[in-house]
Enzyme design. Structure first.
Site, PDB file in Angstrom:
ATOM      1  CB  SER A   5      20.432  12.787  10.836  1.00  0.00           C
ATOM      2  OG  SER A   5      20.604  11.398  11.044  1.00  0.00           O
TER       3      SER A   5
ATOM      4  CG  HIS B 186      22.753   9.380   8.206  1.00  0.00           C
ATOM      5  ND1 HIS B 186      21.928  10.347   8.741  1.00  0.00           N
ATOM      6  CD2 HIS B 186      22.640   9.499   6.861  1.00  0.00           C
ATOM      7  CE1 HIS B 186      21.343  11.022   7.756  1.00  0.00           C
ATOM      8  NE2 HIS B 186      21.761  10.515   6.609  1.00  0.00           N
TER       9      HIS B 186
ATOM     10  NE  ARG C 116      27.685   9.719   4.410  1.00  0.00           N
ATOM     11  CZ  ARG C 116      26.782  10.701   4.441  1.00  0.00           C
ATOM     12  NH1 ARG C 116      25.528  10.460   4.089  1.00  0.00           N
ATOM     13  NH2 ARG C 116      27.119  11.902   4.828  1.00  0.00           N
TER      14      ARG C 116
END
Length: 200
Positions: free
Chosen positions: A12, A38, A35
């Site tokens: 990812s 993500h 993050r």
């Protein structure tokens, strides 16, 4: 303690970086931006998030020194799996001029006092209430979501001068708020330029 990163997460991040150059961000800012993206699969957060690297460094130090982490809802707590959190929503009650989420913030502050990291991903009223308290937070991750009050509460957070992670738009939510905290939690102090999949 080393954090084992699943191959799906590694892939990812690889795909994220293939579509978005994050190399110009300072280390902790990059960690938070990546993050959050993500967690939401939303590249627009790269330009929507607002934070300061110096504030993140101080918050990172406080977090790793054991500062309390307070969350507004259990959904945020569920996303923070490597740290105990404080959530007082179950104990809170709504009043004529106070939402249940706002009351929960008051209860949490009475419990933890100043110097905590506050992670608000659901209720704008929780963030608004926090801004009325003399909480002296190590950091406020203010990413509530919604069409009513969310963007306004985040603007008020930025105007307050408190150390913060926020975003300009109405989007946000529990997953992205937890992701922002996890970025600081997972980021090692000894290798600030390491990629997320190399961090503990």
């Amino acid at each position: 303690m080393n954090r084992v990163v699943h191959p799906i997460e590694q892939e990812s991040y690889r795909r994220l970086r293939a579509r978005l150059d994050t190399s110009h961000f300072p280390p902790l800012t990059r960690a938070v931006v990546e993050r959050v993206i993500h967690s939401a699969a939303d590249l627009e957060y790269a330009s929507d998030l607002v934070m300061d690297e110096g504030e993140l460094e101080k918050a990172h130090a406080a977090l790793h020194a054991g500062a309390p982490v307070v969350v507004d809802v259990e959904m945020v707590a569920a996303g923070i799996t490597r740290r105990e959190t404080v959530c007082r929503l179950r104990d809170a009650v709504a009043g004529p001029e106070l939402t249940r989420s706002a009351h929960a913030v008051r209860l949490a502050y009475e419990q933890v006092g100043p110097g905590a990291l506050w992670v608000i991903g659901n209720a704008p009223t929780a963030l608004e209430e926090l801004l009325t308290l003399d909480a002296s937070p190590a950091l406020v991750i203010g990413l509530p979501v919604g069409f009513v009050g969310a963007a306004e509460s985040k603007a008020a957070l930025r105007e307050s001068g408190l150390p913060a992670v926020s975003n300009v738009s109405e989007k946000g939510g529990s997953a992205v708020a937890a992701a922002a905290l996890n970025a600081l939690l997972y980021h090692r102090t000894s290798h600030p330029d390491a990629h997320p999949e190399e961090k503990s």
